[in-house]
Design an enzyme around this catalytic site. Structure first.
Site, short mmCIF file in Angstrom:
data_model
loop_
_atom_site.label_atom_id
_atom_site.label_comp_id
_atom_site.label_asym_id
_atom_site.label_seq_id
_atom_site.Cartn_x
_atom_site.Cartn_y
_atom_site.Cartn_z
N LYS A 117 6.97 3.72 21.21
CA LYS A 117 8.47 3.19 20.63
C LYS A 117 9.09 4.52 20.13
O LYS A 117 8.13 5.27 19.33
CB LYS A 117 8.55 2.13 19.81
CG LYS A 117 7.98 0.74 20.59
CD LYS A 117 8.98 0.27 21.67
CE LYS A 117 8.40 -0.86 22.16
NZ LYS A 117 9.31 -1.60 23.26
N LYS A 159 10.44 -7.62 33.61
CA LYS A 159 9.82 -8.88 32.81
C LYS A 159 10.21 -9.99 33.45
O LYS A 159 11.48 -10.24 33.44
CB LYS A 159 10.39 -8.53 31.42
CG LYS A 159 9.88 -7.45 30.60
CD LYS A 159 10.28 -7.66 28.96
CE LYS A 159 9.76 -6.21 28.35
NZ LYS A 159 10.28 -6.01 27.02
N LYS A 208 2.76 4.05 26.24
CA LYS A 208 4.28 4.09 25.61
C LYS A 208 4.23 4.16 24.34
O LYS A 208 3.48 3.36 23.66
CB LYS A 208 4.81 2.86 26.49
CG LYS A 208 5.89 2.46 25.76
CD LYS A 208 6.67 1.18 26.60
CE LYS A 208 7.05 0.13 25.98
NZ LYS A 208 7.86 -0.98 27.13
N ASP A 241 10.06 4.47 24.55
CA ASP A 241 10.76 3.30 25.02
C ASP A 241 11.81 3.20 23.58
O ASP A 241 11.21 3.14 22.42
CB ASP A 241 10.18 1.99 25.13
CG ASP A 241 10.91 0.73 25.16
OD1 ASP A 241 12.25 0.94 25.37
OD2 ASP A 241 10.22 -0.33 25.41
N ASP A 245 15.12 -1.57 31.33
CA ASP A 245 14.36 -2.96 30.88
C ASP A 245 15.69 -3.74 30.47
O ASP A 245 15.99 -4.61 31.40
CB ASP A 245 13.51 -2.31 29.53
CG ASP A 245 12.87 -3.41 29.02
OD1 ASP A 245 13.20 -4.91 29.46
OD2 ASP A 245 12.12 -3.54 27.88
N SER A 276 1.70 -0.27 24.99
CA SER A 276 2.77 -0.19 24.40
C SER A 276 2.44 -0.01 22.77
O SER A 276 2.22 -0.91 22.29
CB SER A 276 3.68 -1.42 24.72
OG SER A 276 4.97 -1.12 23.73
N GLU A 289 12.53 4.91 28.69
CA GLU A 289 12.90 3.47 28.78
C GLU A 289 14.15 3.12 27.84
O GLU A 289 14.06 3.38 26.81
CB GLU A 289 11.84 2.53 28.62
CG GLU A 289 11.95 0.93 28.65
CD GLU A 289 10.65 0.14 28.80
OE1 GLU A 289 9.39 0.80 28.41
OE2 GLU A 289 10.63 -1.00 28.56
N GLY A 298 6.08 -6.36 29.24
CA GLY A 298 5.20 -7.62 28.48
C GLY A 298 6.33 -7.80 27.51
O GLY A 298 7.16 -7.21 26.98
O1 OSB Z 1 10.86 -3.29 25.09
O2 OSB Z 1 9.34 -3.40 26.23
C1 OSB Z 1 9.83 -4.04 25.23
C2 OSB Z 1 7.83 -6.13 22.94
C3 OSB Z 1 8.45 -6.99 22.35
C4 OSB Z 1 10.11 -6.70 22.88
C5 OSB Z 1 10.35 -5.45 23.60
C6 OSB Z 1 9.32 -4.72 24.38
C7 OSB Z 1 8.20 -5.02 23.77
C8 OSB Z 1 6.92 -4.32 24.27
C9 OSB Z 1 5.72 -4.83 24.13
O3 OSB Z 1 7.05 -3.14 24.51
C10 OSB Z 1 4.83 -4.63 25.53
C11 OSB Z 1 3.78 -5.49 25.61
O4 OSB Z 1 4.03 -6.85 25.74
O5 OSB Z 1 2.46 -5.19 25.32
MG MG Z 2 11.16 -1.90 26.65
#
Ligand code: OSB
Ligand code: MG
Length: 382
Positions: free
Chosen positions: A177, A276, A175, A202, A252, A149, A227, A304
């Protein structure tokens, strides 16, 4: 629904032994670089850890909540409150995990708090038996494919550099953001340079149905999924958006339970679910959702919360369960931390796969002086 037994039916019969000591320890670890979503930028991982001691054995369970409510409504403080004042008092000698789950059911929501306790008991049961957690879950060992991510970056060049590094490491899915105003052009920049990389975005809930025309432009980029494009709290509007988009929607934030997953699936609100384990209340709920979603033709993966090595190990063991059919967000330790509080850290092999840590329970050990260095609060409850 199928007549197969629930994937957790044997776990529900298990009764953890007596617990001699219970502690809550808060740790704070600096990230290698800030991690940004459409909602917030984190510079540290602050996590609440549950320490259970039974007959001289010590196990750790990590609560995935952040200290702030910028991903989810639960925080380290609400989790401490719920764990201490409502969940731990429900544990009695001889109680089975199934009975405990029923009791926990009276507490509405607060899945991250519930997961911390339930996962801790499962890790304890595995450790007492001398078997890895995945074996206690009834699952054979395997190599776990990993995705990465990538947080929001200040400039497209930084994003391209991060993607390039991830491709070189053989991450099996990348992924990125996105947020309002940092969307289509940034995806196009990545696609132009990496036409074939398994890519997804995401938005962490940053868009609304009024952005449908904009979001549909993402259909041009052969994304694996988008996402949580719409509100963190919504399922219904995602169903409307999914009808308009070719790209699969992954939920999510909106999915807190098996019931939520069933509602989303029957409404056609998503084709993929990010599980999660903390957000849905723990490992047992995760296993049920994963199997149910896969049975209904969905893609399923483990998300995660940029956990320390304790939470990461839980997510790795979980991904042996039925239903997890896509690479999860289980990146290498060094992606987030120069120094984690456990060994061994998560590393990818030459094919972008993770070996499940060996040994009883999680298979990772907390390093005492690193824990001491990172602890900001300790509380003995028993
Ligand atoms: O939206 O998946 C998410 C981390 C913190 C809060 C929300 C998200 C995330 C990640 C991190 O995308 C994924 C990871 O743990 O590497
Ligand atoms: Mg997410």
């Amino acid at each position: 629904m199928s007549s197969r037994p629930s994937p957790t039916h044997t776990l529900e019969q298990l009764a953890p032994g007596k617990i001699d000591h219970i502690d809550l320890v808060t740790v704070r670890l600096p990230f290698v670089s800030p991690f940004g979503t459409s909602v917030y930028v984190w510079t540290h991982k602050e996590a609440l850890l549950l320490r259970l001691e039974s007959d001289g054995l010590v196990v750790w369970s990590e609560c995935v909540a952040d200290p702030d409510p910028f991903y989810f409504y639960e925080t380290t403080t609400t989790c401490r409150h719920i764990i201490k004042d409502f969940l731990l008092p429900l544990i009695e000698p001889g109680i089975t995990l199934g009975e405990l789950e029923t009791r926990f059911g009276r507490v509405r929501g607060h899945g991250m708090a519930k997961a911390t306790v339930e996962n801790g008991l499962l890790i304890l049961l595995a450790t007492v038996r001398g078997i890895p957690l995945h074996e206690l879950l009834g699952r054979p060992t395997k190599k776990i494919p990993s995705g990465l991510s990538i947080g929001l970056k200040p400039r497209p060049a930084d994003l391209l550099a991060a993607v390039e590094k991830a491709v070189a490491k053989k991450y099996q899915r990348i992924k990125m953001k996105v947020k309002r105003g940092q969307d289509v052009d940034w995806v196009r920049a990545v696609r132009d340079r990496f036409p074939d990389v398994p890519l997804m975005v995401d938005a962490n809930g940053d868009f609304s149905l009024a952005d449908t025309a904009l979001l549909k432009k993402l259909d041009a980029f052969n994304l694996m999924m988008i996402e949580q494009p719409l509100s963190y709290n919504d399922i219904f509007q995602h169903a409307a958006l999914q009808k308009e988009m070719k790209t699969a929607i992954c939920l999510d934030e909106s999915i807190h339970s098996l019931e939520d997953a069933a509602a989303a699936i029957s409404l056609g609100a998503c084709r993929v679910i990010n599980i999660k384990q903390g957000r849905v209340g723990g490992l047992m709920a995760s296993m049920r959702i994963a199997r149910y979603a896969e049975d209904h033709g969905l893609g399923v993966w483990s998300g995660g919360m940029d956990e320390t090595g304790i939470g990461r190990a839980v997510n790795i063991h979980l991904q042996t369960a039925e239903g997890f059919n896509l690479p999860g967000d289980t990146s290498e330790t060094k992606n987030y931390f120069d120094e984690d509080i456990v060994e061994p850290g998560v590393v990818l092999d030459a094919d972008g796969l993770i070996d499940i840590p060996q040994g009883p329970g999680l298979g990772v050990r907390v390093i005492p002086d690193r824990l001491m260095k990172r602890s900001i609060h300790t509380e003995r409850l028993r």
